[in-house]
Design a protein around this motif. Sequence first.
Motif, PDB file in Angstrom:
ATOM      1  N   ALA A 151      73.206 -41.471 -19.491  1.00 22.63           N
ATOM      2  CA  ALA A 151      73.953 -41.592 -21.100  1.00 22.63           C
ATOM      3  C   ALA A 151      74.734 -40.283 -20.918  1.00 22.63           C
ATOM      4  N   THR A 152      73.286 -39.290 -20.289  1.00 22.82           N
ATOM      5  CA  THR A 152      73.808 -37.512 -20.443  1.00 22.82           C
ATOM      6  C   THR A 152      73.670 -36.343 -19.986  1.00 22.82           C
ATOM      7  N   ALA A 153      73.466 -37.344 -18.534  1.00 24.74           N
ATOM      8  CA  ALA A 153      73.362 -36.585 -17.354  1.00 24.74           C
ATOM      9  C   ALA A 153      74.234 -35.966 -17.441  1.00 24.74           C
ATOM     10  N   LEU A 154      75.958 -36.765 -17.191  1.00 21.71           N
ATOM     11  CA  LEU A 154      77.011 -35.587 -16.603  1.00 21.71           C
ATOM     12  C   LEU A 154      77.351 -34.404 -17.627  1.00 21.71           C
ATOM     13  N   ASP A 155      76.873 -34.884 -18.921  1.00 19.42           N
ATOM     14  CA  ASP A 155      77.150 -33.337 -20.176  1.00 19.42           C
ATOM     15  C   ASP A 155      76.621 -32.499 -19.684  1.00 19.42           C
ATOM     16  N   ALA A 156      75.493 -32.164 -19.232  1.00 13.15           N
ATOM     17  CA  ALA A 156      74.400 -31.862 -18.850  1.00 13.15           C
ATOM     18  C   ALA A 156      75.274 -30.464 -17.794  1.00 13.15           C
ATOM     19  N   VAL A 157      75.888 -31.833 -16.919  1.00 16.10           N
ATOM     20  CA  VAL A 157      76.367 -30.895 -15.590  1.00 16.10           C
ATOM     21  C   VAL A 157      77.303 -29.805 -16.445  1.00 16.10           C
ATOM     22  N   GLU A 158      78.058 -30.092 -16.637  1.00 12.44           N
ATOM     23  CA  GLU A 158      79.034 -30.296 -17.805  1.00 12.44           C
ATOM     24  C   GLU A 158      78.606 -28.207 -18.063  1.00 12.44           C
ATOM     25  N   VAL A 159      77.257 -28.736 -19.320  1.00 19.22           N
ATOM     26  CA  VAL A 159      77.495 -27.456 -19.865  1.00 19.22           C
ATOM     27  C   VAL A 159      77.082 -26.036 -18.955  1.00 19.22           C
ATOM     28  N   TYR A 160      75.852 -26.443 -17.911  1.00 19.88           N
ATOM     29  CA  TYR A 160      74.995 -25.692 -17.115  1.00 19.88           C
ATOM     30  C   TYR A 160      76.409 -25.012 -15.905  1.00 19.88           C
ATOM     31  N   ARG A 161      77.383 -25.865 -16.072  1.00 22.48           N
ATOM     32  CA  ARG A 161      78.404 -25.070 -14.855  1.00 22.48           C
ATOM     33  C   ARG A 161      79.781 -24.368 -15.861  1.00 22.48           C
ATOM     34  N   ALA A 162      79.547 -24.807 -16.921  1.00 19.47           N
ATOM     35  CA  ALA A 162      80.663 -23.936 -17.458  1.00 19.47           C
ATOM     36  C   ALA A 162      79.978 -22.616 -18.581  1.00 19.47           C
ATOM     37  N   GLU A 163      78.449 -22.208 -18.536  1.00 24.47           N
ATOM     38  CA  GLU A 163      77.788 -21.088 -19.125  1.00 24.47           C
ATOM     39  C   GLU A 163      76.767 -20.977 -17.166  1.00 24.47           C
ATOM     40  N   PHE A 164      77.339 -20.739 -16.758  1.00 22.76           N
ATOM     41  CA  PHE A 164      76.417 -20.008 -15.632  1.00 22.76           C
ATOM     42  C   PHE A 164      76.603 -19.237 -15.165  1.00 22.76           C
ATOM     43  N   GLN A 165      75.707 -18.258 -14.833  1.00 21.43           N
ATOM     44  CA  GLN A 165      75.889 -16.864 -14.327  1.00 21.43           C
ATOM     45  C   GLN A 165      75.459 -16.518 -13.241  1.00 21.43           C
ATOM     46  N   PRO A 166      75.649 -15.951 -12.102  1.00 20.28           N
ATOM     47  CA  PRO A 166      75.169 -14.952 -10.909  1.00 20.28           C
ATOM     48  C   PRO A 166      74.170 -14.599 -11.503  1.00 20.28           C
ATOM     49  N   SER A 167      73.291 -14.938 -10.115  1.00 20.79           N
ATOM     50  CA  SER A 167      71.928 -14.110 -10.565  1.00 20.79           C
ATOM     51  C   SER A 167      71.417 -13.871  -8.543  1.00 20.79           C
ATOM     52  N   PRO A 168      70.217 -12.736  -8.907  1.00 21.62           N
ATOM     53  CA  PRO A 168      69.625 -13.216  -7.308  1.00 21.62           C
ATOM     54  C   PRO A 168      69.398 -14.296  -6.649  1.00 21.62           C
ATOM     55  N   ALA A 169      69.217 -15.472  -7.376  1.00 27.43           N
ATOM     56  CA  ALA A 169      68.850 -16.095  -6.612  1.00 27.43           C
ATOM     57  C   ALA A 169      70.086 -17.494  -6.152  1.00 27.43           C
ATOM     58  N   LEU A 170      71.260 -17.350  -7.490  1.00 25.00           N
ATOM     59  CA  LEU A 170      72.407 -18.381  -6.918  1.00 25.00           C
ATOM     60  C   LEU A 170      73.999 -17.255  -6.961  1.00 25.00           C
ATOM     61  N   ALA A 171      74.922 -17.617  -6.121  1.00 33.61           N
ATOM     62  CA  ALA A 171      75.646 -17.178  -6.208  1.00 33.61           C
ATOM     63  C   ALA A 171      77.194 -17.882  -7.189  1.00 33.61           C
ATOM     64  N   GLU A 172      76.685 -18.905  -6.824  1.00 30.92           N
ATOM     65  CA  GLU A 172      77.165 -19.570  -7.746  1.00 30.92           C
ATOM     66  C   GLU A 172      76.225 -21.365  -8.395  1.00 30.92           C
ATOM     67  N   PRO A 173      76.754 -21.948  -9.415  1.00 26.60           N
ATOM     68  CA  PRO A 173      75.843 -22.838  -9.684  1.00 26.60           C
ATOM     69  C   PRO A 173      75.527 -23.849  -8.348  1.00 26.60           C
ATOM     70  N   TYR A 174      74.495 -24.651  -8.496  1.00 26.21           N
ATOM     71  CA  TYR A 174      73.734 -25.213  -7.859  1.00 26.21           C
ATOM     72  C   TYR A 174      72.872 -27.000  -8.315  1.00 26.21           C
ATOM     73  N   VAL A 175      73.603 -28.069  -7.908  1.00 27.75           N
ATOM     74  CA  VAL A 175      73.459 -28.966  -8.961  1.00 27.75           C
ATOM     75  C   VAL A 175      73.261 -29.999  -8.079  1.00 27.75           C
ATOM     76  N   VAL A 176      72.184 -30.545  -8.751  1.00 27.27           N
ATOM     77  CA  VAL A 176      71.548 -32.270  -7.622  1.00 27.27           C
ATOM     78  C   VAL A 176      71.793 -32.996  -9.008  1.00 27.27           C
ATOM     79  N   VAL A 177      72.163 -34.034  -8.885  1.00 23.69           N
ATOM     80  CA  VAL A 177      71.930 -34.932  -9.434  1.00 23.69           C
ATOM     81  C   VAL A 177      71.114 -36.315  -8.703  1.00 23.69           C
ATOM     82  N   SER A 178      70.375 -37.289  -9.938  1.00 22.76           N
ATOM     83  CA  SER A 178      68.946 -37.835  -9.482  1.00 22.76           C
ATOM     84  C   SER A 178      70.243 -39.487  -9.422  1.00 22.76           C
ATOM     85  N   ALA A 179      69.088 -40.453  -8.965  1.00 22.25           N
ATOM     86  CA  ALA A 179      69.488 -41.667  -9.011  1.00 22.25           C
ATOM     87  C   ALA A 179      68.550 -42.404  -8.439  1.00 22.25           C
ATOM     88  N   ASP A 180      68.669 -44.602  -9.112  1.00 24.25           N
ATOM     89  CA  ASP A 180      67.282 -44.855  -9.316  1.00 24.25           C
ATOM     90  C   ASP A 180      68.338 -45.916  -7.713  1.00 24.25           C
TER      91      ASP A 180
END
Length: 375
Positions: free
Chosen positions: A236-265
């Motif tokens: 119900a809420t996983a895609l909301d989490a992805v949206e917030v993560y991308r909207a607020e992402f700040q580059p770091s030494p680890a990542l220049a851009e967001p990196y998203v993994v989504v799980s499925a059963d």
Amino acid sequence: MTVPLSILDLAPIPEGSDAATALRNTVDLAQHAERWGYRRFWVAEHHFVSVASSAPAVLIGQIAAATQSIRVGAAAVQLGQTTAIAVAETFGMLEAFHPGRIDLGVGRSGQRRREAQRDGAVKREPKPVPPWRQIDGVVIPAPFDITAMMRNPRLKARMSVLQQPEAVAPDFAEQVDDILAMIAGRYRIGDVEAHAVPGEGSALTPWVFGSSKGQSARVAAARGLPFVASYHITPATALDAVEVYRAEFQPSPALAEPYVVVSADVVVAEDNATARHLASSYGHWVYSIRAGDGASPYPDPDLVAPLTAEQEAVVKDRTATQFVGDPDEVAHRLDALQRVSGADELVITSVTHRHPDRLRSHRLLAEHWGLAGGC
């Protein structure tokens, strides 16, 4: 080009089996997954239930030693039940033994459960339940309310021993910051330097696991860390989490851009009817988690009676968002999930009563997805 596929496993214990067999089966699955071309193999952390992945770091070490190249990690260490130094040093040791192959996944599920228990004890006005909907074929169900489950006195008793008496876990963001500081060699306790050995200077990058647009997604975004959204548990809420993560992402030494993994059963078989039969006891298993005392031994689909309407209502969000069918059907639905979420990678979990069926599920999907390992 299709995105990479990875595996999340719980070392599930089927009816009539035991933990030792489940752990051996998980190592066997990881060895096959490496040959089939899966990118990562992650193990979950659960306690007092009929899954054997209670100590992820121990299991990760066994899997990494039994494989050659596949990345192995935790999905995820529950920071509310441990300390930052224990995590940094334990995973630093794994990284020392298996350089470049260890993924450090962290989650706040321990904190989240305590918050749910607290909220459940307070009388609140019921919130309106959002309607079920679909986005390009991806089902977004109404959220499942876990507060009633958190009031289970047996569950509360078991949770009480996952920390030392009177221990209070720091805030999740503080723990993530401490782990980052330890890895970077800049951790201090007041004016005192403290060094995580092993761990400091390692190649570890925390992966933050989250289920909603709350703290986890924001912590991952603010610190420029990869984020894993649990569609398989909280569709119900996983895609909301992805949206917030991308909207607020700040580059770091680890990542220049967001990196998203989504799980499925998923459950895959040669034909839809077989896959549906193999998955027919999944709802019973989820019901044991939500209405019982935690995950029961995984039921045999040959022996279960259909769920009642009342039971089905408790698990409908999970059964409706499980990806079940032949390889083409499941791949089509996974492709839709990737497209809607914009995931850079998908991680699948597949639970069946018989280990050969679980192996076949992962093999058939790998073949159809075109993973590089060959099958």
